[in-house]
Design a protein around this motif. Sequence first.
Motif, mmCIF file in Angstrom:
data_model
loop_
_atom_site.group_PDB
_atom_site.id
_atom_site.type_symbol
_atom_site.label_atom_id
_atom_site.label_comp_id
_atom_site.label_asym_id
_atom_site.label_seq_id
_atom_site.Cartn_x
_atom_site.Cartn_y
_atom_site.Cartn_z
ATOM 1 N N HIS A 14 0.877 -1.099 0.004
ATOM 2 C CA HIS A 14 0.072 0.120 -0.064
ATOM 3 C C HIS A 14 0.762 1.249 -0.046
ATOM 4 C CE1 HIS A 14 -2.737 -2.985 1.689
ATOM 5 N NE2 HIS A 14 -3.851 -2.197 0.902
ATOM 6 N N HIS A 15 2.083 0.979 -0.136
ATOM 7 C CA HIS A 15 2.895 2.411 0.082
ATOM 8 C C HIS A 15 4.120 2.233 -0.968
ATOM 9 C CE1 HIS A 15 4.545 5.467 3.193
ATOM 10 N NE2 HIS A 15 4.884 5.702 2.140
ATOM 11 N N VAL A 16 3.536 2.961 -2.210
ATOM 12 C CA VAL A 16 4.649 3.104 -3.336
ATOM 13 C C VAL A 16 4.529 4.567 -3.838
ATOM 14 C CG1 VAL A 16 4.503 2.531 -5.569
ATOM 15 C CG2 VAL A 16 4.387 0.483 -3.713
ATOM 16 N N ASP A 45 1.575 8.411 -3.255
ATOM 17 C CA ASP A 45 2.462 9.444 -3.352
ATOM 18 C C ASP A 45 2.322 10.624 -2.314
ATOM 19 O OD1 ASP A 45 5.100 10.280 -3.991
ATOM 20 O OD2 ASP A 45 4.215 10.576 -6.197
ATOM 21 N N HIS A 46 3.236 11.532 -2.153
ATOM 22 C CA HIS A 46 2.999 12.504 -1.110
ATOM 23 C C HIS A 46 2.254 13.697 -1.786
ATOM 24 C CE1 HIS A 46 6.579 11.002 1.258
ATOM 25 N NE2 HIS A 46 7.167 10.806 0.034
ATOM 26 N N LEU A 47 1.061 13.959 -0.816
ATOM 27 C CA LEU A 47 0.215 15.006 -1.146
ATOM 28 C C LEU A 47 0.998 16.298 -0.938
ATOM 29 C CD1 LEU A 47 -2.981 15.578 -1.404
ATOM 30 C CD2 LEU A 47 -2.747 16.193 1.005
ATOM 31 N N ILE A 88 -2.937 8.177 -1.062
ATOM 32 C CA ILE A 88 -2.191 9.220 -0.870
ATOM 33 C C ILE A 88 -1.354 9.065 0.371
ATOM 34 C CG2 ILE A 88 -3.708 10.780 -0.009
ATOM 35 C CD1 ILE A 88 -2.377 12.132 -2.988
ATOM 36 N N GLU A 89 -0.325 9.808 0.444
ATOM 37 C CA GLU A 89 0.544 9.936 1.988
ATOM 38 C C GLU A 89 0.455 11.271 2.218
ATOM 39 O OE1 GLU A 89 4.571 8.412 2.043
ATOM 40 O OE2 GLU A 89 4.719 9.088 4.179
ATOM 41 N N ALA A 90 -0.443 11.593 3.303
ATOM 42 C CA ALA A 90 -0.656 13.120 3.570
ATOM 43 C C ALA A 90 -0.101 13.355 4.961
ATOM 44 C CB ALA A 90 -2.080 13.231 3.732
ATOM 45 N N GLY A 114 -1.522 8.613 6.865
ATOM 46 C CA GLY A 114 -1.310 9.573 7.663
ATOM 47 C C GLY A 114 0.047 9.404 8.184
ATOM 48 N N ALA A 115 0.921 10.423 7.774
ATOM 49 C CA ALA A 115 2.481 10.418 8.281
ATOM 50 C C ALA A 115 3.083 11.771 8.964
ATOM 51 C CB ALA A 115 2.957 10.325 6.839
ATOM 52 N N ILE A 116 3.646 11.405 9.871
ATOM 53 C CA ILE A 116 4.284 12.748 10.593
ATOM 54 C C ILE A 116 5.776 12.448 10.181
ATOM 55 C CG2 ILE A 116 5.015 13.702 12.963
ATOM 56 C CD1 ILE A 116 1.914 13.443 12.582
ATOM 57 N N HIS A 117 6.223 13.540 9.399
ATOM 58 C CA HIS A 117 7.554 13.721 9.044
ATOM 59 C C HIS A 117 8.168 14.851 9.758
ATOM 60 C CE1 HIS A 117 5.751 11.570 5.458
ATOM 61 N NE2 HIS A 117 6.681 10.737 5.605
ATOM 62 N N TRP A 118 7.530 15.578 10.153
ATOM 63 C CA TRP A 118 8.086 16.940 10.703
ATOM 64 C C TRP A 118 7.515 17.089 12.432
ATOM 65 C CZ3 TRP A 118 9.898 21.511 7.952
ATOM 66 C CH2 TRP A 118 9.812 21.191 6.492
ATOM 67 N N ALA A 162 1.286 5.733 8.741
ATOM 68 C CA ALA A 162 2.403 5.177 8.315
ATOM 69 C C ALA A 162 3.723 5.133 8.956
ATOM 70 C CB ALA A 162 2.774 6.042 6.791
ATOM 71 N N HIS A 163 4.565 4.117 8.688
ATOM 72 C CA HIS A 163 5.756 4.040 9.161
ATOM 73 C C HIS A 163 5.872 4.505 10.523
ATOM 74 C CE1 HIS A 163 6.095 7.826 7.596
ATOM 75 N NE2 HIS A 163 6.532 7.600 6.226
ATOM 76 N N PRO A 164 5.311 3.582 11.849
ATOM 77 C CA PRO A 164 5.077 4.082 13.122
ATOM 78 C C PRO A 164 6.025 4.549 13.711
ATOM 79 C CG PRO A 164 3.710 1.952 12.257
ATOM 80 C CD PRO A 164 4.554 2.224 11.228
ATOM 81 N N SER A 231 5.892 -1.236 1.475
ATOM 82 C CA SER A 231 7.557 -0.976 1.390
ATOM 83 C C SER A 231 7.892 0.386 1.419
ATOM 84 C CB SER A 231 7.626 -1.793 -0.116
ATOM 85 O OG SER A 231 7.065 -0.801 -1.079
ATOM 86 N N ASP A 232 7.129 1.245 1.105
ATOM 87 C CA ASP A 232 7.590 2.788 0.847
ATOM 88 C C ASP A 232 8.538 2.778 -0.108
ATOM 89 O OD1 ASP A 232 7.690 5.380 1.506
ATOM 90 O OD2 ASP A 232 7.981 5.156 3.493
ATOM 91 N N ALA A 233 8.299 1.828 -1.510
ATOM 92 C CA ALA A 233 9.111 1.995 -2.611
ATOM 93 C C ALA A 233 9.262 3.068 -3.370
ATOM 94 C CB ALA A 233 8.643 0.724 -3.513
HETATM 95 FE FE FE Z 1 6.701 8.937 4.862
#
Ligand code: FE
Length: 272
Positions: A14-16, A45-47, A88-90, A114-118, A162-164, A231-233
Amino acid sequence: MSAEERQLRLPVDHHVHTPLCGHAEGAPRAYVGAADGLAGIGFSDHLPYLEPAKADPALAMSWDELPVYLDGIQRLKGKSATPVLLGIEADYFPGQETRLEAVLAALPLDYVCGAIHWVGDWPFDDSRHLRRYEGADVTALYRDYYRLVAEMARAGLFDLWAHPDLPKKFGYLPEETVRDAEDEALAAVAAARMVLEVNTSGLRKPVGEIYPSLELLRRARALRIPITFGSDAHAPYEVGHEFERAVAQAKEAGYRTYVTFLRRERITVPLP
Ligand code: FE
Ligand code: ZN
Ligand code: FE
Ligand code: ZN
């Protein structure tokens, strides 16, 4: 693909990503081709960032590119034997809930990661900012991260987390336990009926581990939080990367099923 056939295969990835995000390579068609042995492939993909200050062509597609992404993936649906999903990865940022909700509601998505990158102004998983770890309070980073995850869950806009345990990416671990913060995040995710992603990209990063750790996955299982796989390919050869190992880890944590999505509804599938 029949339900029987689906459950015999390795899980849906689910993560490409796609080259539109500025840091991935390979045509979407090539990613689908690489998903041959899987039960399906979902693009996420990244929103684009809602905040113009965070717009960076190396991090996410632009608003002009968003229709290109949606149309491109939708055109791939039904063109191969492998089922194709549109996700979508938001990123979640406090205070942007209303705008994000309006944006997401208008998109024909199968699911939203849902992702926290910041954390604050620190894009802590961006290798261009690796130097910020030197002298940083890493324990505080983890605590802030899990607090944001809990807030993200309460926002109610996302299907999966996503990516806990992403802050471990570069191998910087907290100096003291952050178990209370992890538990708050897990409880919020369970209460929001969100799904947790088992993401194999950590195996390709300095930490060398799946996100989340087996220990965190066991606690998620105890709270009956369903899982999905990704996989976050960022290149076709990464599709389905180490999925046998991810499935084994999920089973070790007690899972017998995973979840896939269609138009934001869940479908539960037995693990192979
Ligand atoms: Fe991410
Ligand atoms: Zn990315
Ligand atoms: Fe991603
Ligand atoms: Zn990601």
